[in-house]
Design an enzyme around this catalytic site. Structure first.
Site, PDB file in Angstrom:
ATOM      1  N   TYR A  81      79.373  10.358  35.800  1.00  0.00           N
ATOM      2  CA  TYR A  81      78.057  10.711  35.235  1.00  0.00           C
ATOM      3  C   TYR A  81      77.944  10.172  33.811  1.00  0.00           C
ATOM      4  CZ  TYR A  81      74.479  13.584  32.993  1.00  0.00           C
ATOM      5  OH  TYR A  81      73.394  14.005  32.271  1.00  0.00           O
TER       6      TYR A  81
HETATM    7  N1  LIG Z   1      70.215  19.953  31.522  1.00  0.00           N
HETATM    8  C1  LIG Z   1      71.196  19.478  30.752  1.00  0.00           C
HETATM    9  O1  LIG Z   1      72.023  20.231  30.253  1.00  0.00           O
HETATM   10  C2  LIG Z   1      71.313  18.000  30.488  1.00  0.00           C
HETATM   11  C3  LIG Z   1      72.306  17.569  29.603  1.00  0.00           C
HETATM   12  C4  LIG Z   1      72.415  16.219  29.327  1.00  0.00           C
HETATM   13  C5  LIG Z   1      71.551  15.317  29.905  1.00  0.00           C
HETATM   14  N2  LIG Z   1      70.592  15.746  30.782  1.00  0.00           N
HETATM   15  C6  LIG Z   1      69.692  14.755  31.363  1.00  0.00           C
HETATM   16  O2  LIG Z   1      68.366  15.200  31.190  1.00  0.00           O
HETATM   17  C7  LIG Z   1      67.553  14.781  32.275  1.00  0.00           C
HETATM   18  C8  LIG Z   1      66.855  15.965  32.891  1.00  0.00           C
HETATM   19  O3  LIG Z   1      67.856  16.865  33.343  1.00  0.00           O
HETATM   20  P1  LIG Z   1      67.522  18.249  34.049  1.00  0.00           P
HETATM   21  O4  LIG Z   1      68.517  19.221  33.575  1.00  0.00           O
HETATM   22  O5  LIG Z   1      66.090  18.529  33.927  1.00  0.00           O
HETATM   23  O6  LIG Z   1      67.923  17.862  35.558  1.00  0.00           O
HETATM   24  P2  LIG Z   1      67.100  18.064  36.912  1.00  0.00           P
HETATM   25  O7  LIG Z   1      68.006  17.641  38.002  1.00  0.00           O
HETATM   26  O8  LIG Z   1      66.522  19.428  36.961  1.00  0.00           O
HETATM   27  O9  LIG Z   1      65.914  17.019  36.758  1.00  0.00           O
HETATM   28  C9  LIG Z   1      65.989  15.692  37.186  1.00  0.00           C
HETATM   29  C10 LIG Z   1      64.881  15.457  38.206  1.00  0.00           C
HETATM   30  O10 LIG Z   1      64.876  14.082  38.569  1.00  0.00           O
HETATM   31  C11 LIG Z   1      64.649  13.978  39.962  1.00  0.00           C
HETATM   32  N3  LIG Z   1      65.252  12.716  40.406  1.00  0.00           N
HETATM   33  C12 LIG Z   1      66.571  12.408  40.524  1.00  0.00           C
HETATM   34  N4  LIG Z   1      66.723  11.156  40.949  1.00  0.00           N
HETATM   35  C13 LIG Z   1      65.470  10.642  41.104  1.00  0.00           C
HETATM   36  C14 LIG Z   1      64.966   9.374  41.530  1.00  0.00           C
HETATM   37  N5  LIG Z   1      65.799   8.398  41.890  1.00  0.00           N
HETATM   38  N6  LIG Z   1      63.630   9.199  41.570  1.00  0.00           N
HETATM   39  C15 LIG Z   1      62.779  10.196  41.218  1.00  0.00           C
HETATM   40  N7  LIG Z   1      63.200  11.414  40.815  1.00  0.00           N
HETATM   41  C16 LIG Z   1      64.537  11.632  40.757  1.00  0.00           C
HETATM   42  C17 LIG Z   1      65.302  15.190  40.569  1.00  0.00           C
HETATM   43  O11 LIG Z   1      64.695  15.543  41.808  1.00  0.00           O
HETATM   44  C18 LIG Z   1      65.093  16.253  39.493  1.00  0.00           C
HETATM   45  O12 LIG Z   1      63.954  17.048  39.780  1.00  0.00           O
HETATM   46  C19 LIG Z   1      68.488  14.038  33.223  1.00  0.00           C
HETATM   47  O13 LIG Z   1      68.413  12.669  32.929  1.00  0.00           O
HETATM   48  C20 LIG Z   1      69.845  14.563  32.856  1.00  0.00           C
HETATM   49  O14 LIG Z   1      70.866  13.658  33.172  1.00  0.00           O
HETATM   50  C21 LIG Z   1      70.453  17.077  31.070  1.00  0.00           C
END
Ligand SMILES: NC(=O)c1ccc[n+]([C@@H]2O[C@H](COP(=O)([O-])OP(=O)(O)OC[C@H]3O[C@@H](n4cnc5c(N)ncnc54)[C@H](O)[C@@H]3O)[C@@H](O)[C@H]2O)c1
Ligand SMILES: *[C@@H]1O[C@H](CO)[C@@H](O)[C@H](O)[C@H]1NC(C)=O
Length: 483
Positions: A273
């Site tokens: 990741y």
């Molecule tokens: N929540 C955290 O603690 C955290 C920490 C570091 C980074 N991030 C990053 O922040 C962003 C949002 O994270 P989150 O916590 O809201 O995660 P999340 O999984 O709730 O949201 C990501 C969304 O993207 C959608 N998705 C995934 N692949 C896809 C694709 N190929 N096409 C279209 N949609 C797609 C998923 O269905 C999901 O609803 C992500 O990029 C994640 O890597 C989150």
């Protein structure tokens, strides 16, 4: 939780790319040259038959349409078939002939993306049915910006929660399309319809440990998908939008310097990741350099709160505590837990301060080269995971059945701590929510969303309030509109 559907999607992808390889080989010039005219015809016929069979088996290759999904359109089988469809569109996006919505569809999209205030921005939010995406979409919408969301609603975690977030957005007039970021044709169509000023790119395969089970989904969404978004924004959108996207604190990997600053080493990822997010930062650099895209990467630090992610520790621990199931904690793990409303403010601040894309890094225009920025968005106060569990126990009025083990080397890092001075300087980012206050907002939502017995929880919270000295209450006050 890993899911069948996700695993099947990956299998299907492999199967399909094998098929494409076969077809390519059959049609290659060498082969044709070596065969007689008759054999060539037979080959063409056989190829057509193969294509026909393949297409017949997977009819959605021939006709694709994108629905504005209404609130109730979510049986789990529909969701998993959509997941499969998205994996197919990753492979076929350049060759399939697409049919998009039509007049009504166009109108709905324009309406959703249209700002409702003077000087409002128009933002394409990817991953809008996700945790951070839904909150950011609501916040932008609340201040009068135009927002169009898209999400593939994959089943990495319960798609019903993603559908519920979609309903929440739909109630405020924000459309979230069922679509994959690898669908270049759809993205082009959207850029044709709407002159987006910004893209908030949050769609990704999140989660550190799941990467050991489904490595290719990380590459498909976080690397290939990122390239598709940058590529269409750079070459197809006119004007080019400014892009703000989610990287991750995980890029610091085995970094030991603390607190983590943007200029620390990020070349030792501890998980796939993290490696895909690091790759994303390198890819961002190249698109900024060549095509003058204005790109801002945000390194989020363990974001939590209402409407959160069930795969994350605070959420799954809360479920286990309520269910009386044992939880496994890593000894000595500490996290810079960051409350969702603080992260939303950071995202909005990054959007508002993003300069325009220039069309070329060395355009020589008065505006100079487009900026490439990267910021930490953390809380600046790491908390032991054991303390997080203690707060949950207090709020839920129930003891956890804890098993504490040494941290295995499965991709997690023992410690995160953000230095946010750059974000503070450039857009006034100042996290204000303590873990106690933030987890209380989370538990309030959690209890309501899962329709749990609120009596126990209310009593536990009243007891906690009595014990708390009055001065410590400050952060509990501002439950924001976005939660
Ligand atoms: N929540 C955290 O603690 C955290 C920490 C570091 C980074 N991030 C990053 O922040 C962003 C949002 O994270 P989150 O916590 O809201 O995660 P999340 O999984 O709730 O949201 C990501 C969304 O993207 C959608 N998705 C995934 N692949 C896809 C694709 N190929 N096409 C279209 N949609 C797609 C998923 O269905 C999901 O609803 C992500 O990029 C994640 O890597 C989150
Ligand atoms: C945080 O980062 C800023 C800017 O890089 C730096 O000046 C400051 O010393 C850092 N703070 C700490 C505590 O390391």
């Amino acid at each position: 939780m890993p899911t069948d559907a996700a695993a099947k999607g990956v299998k299907l992808e492999r199967y399909a790319s094998g098929g494409a390889l076969l077809l390519r080989r059959v049609a290659s010039g060498k082969f044709v040259a070596a065969s007689s005219h008759l054999l060539f015809r037979a080959t063409v016929l056989a190829t057509l038959a193969l294509v026909f069979l393949f297409a017949f088996h997977y009819p959605s290759l021939l006709s694709r349409s994108f629905s504005l999904v209404s609130a109730d359109a979510s049986s789990s089988s529909a969701t998993s078939s959509r997941l499969h469809a998205s994996h197919r569109s990753l492979l076929m996006s350049s060759s399939a002939s697409a049919t998009y919505g039509g007049e009504k569809w166009d109108k709905e999209i324009r309406r959703s993306a249209k700002p409702r205030r003077d000087g409002g921005i128009s933002v394409l939010v990817t991953g809008a049915a996700g945790f951070v995406g839904a909150h950011c979409s609501l916040a932008l919408r609340a201040r009068g910006d135009g927002v169009l969301g898209l999400d593939n609603f994959n089943s990495y975690y319960d798609p019903a929660l993603k559908r519920a977030r979609q309903r929440l957005l739909s109630d405020r007039g924000v459309v979230v399309l069922d679509a994959d970021i690898n669908d270049a044709l759809l993205l082009e169509k959207l850029f044709d319809l709407v002159p987006f000023t910004h893209v908030l790119h949050l769609a990704a395969q999140a989660g550190v440990r799941y990467a050991m089970e489904a490595p290719h989904t990380y590459v498909a969404s976080n690397v290939a998908g990122l390239v598709t978004v940058f590529e269409t924004a750079a070459k197809h959108a006119d004007p080019q939008p400014a892009i703000v996207w989610a990287s991750s604190s995980s890029v610091y990997g085995l970094n030991k310097e603390t607190p983590f600053s943007e200029d620390h080493r990020t070349d030792r990822p501890a998980s796939l990741y993290a490696a895909t997010k690091k790759a994303g930062e390198a890819i961002a650099h190249s698109y900024n350099h060549i095509y003058g895209l204005s790109i801002t990467g945000l390194r989020f630090f363990t974001v939590y709160g209402p409407w959160g992610r069930p795969d994350m520790a605070y959420f799954s621990f809360a479920r286990s505590i309520v269910a009386g199931e044992p939880i496994t904690l890593y000894a000595d793990a500490r996290r810079d837990f960051t409350y969702i409303d603080d992260v939303v403010k950071g995202c909005v601040g990054a959007l508002d301060t993003a300069a325009r894309s220039t069309g070329s890094a060395r355009s020589g225009k008065k505006t100079g080269p487009a900026p490439l920025r990267v910021y930490n968005l953390g809380n600046t106060s790491p908390v032991p995971v054991t303390r997080m569990v203690a707060i949950l126990e207090k709020l839920l009025g129930k003891k956890a059945n804890k098993r504490v083990i040494a941290m295995p080397s499965n991709g997690d890092v023992p410690f995160t701590h953000a230095n946010v001075s750059h974000a503070a300087h450039d857009f006034g980012y100042r996290p204000t929510t303590s873990l106690d206050a933030g987890l209380r907002h989370f538990v309030d939502w959690f209890v309501e969303y899962y329709k749990l017995d609120t009596k126990i929880v209310k009593a536990a919270q009243a007891a906690a309030d009595k014990k708390k000295p009055a001065t410590k209450k400050k952060a509990a006050a501002g439950k924001s509109a976005s939660s």
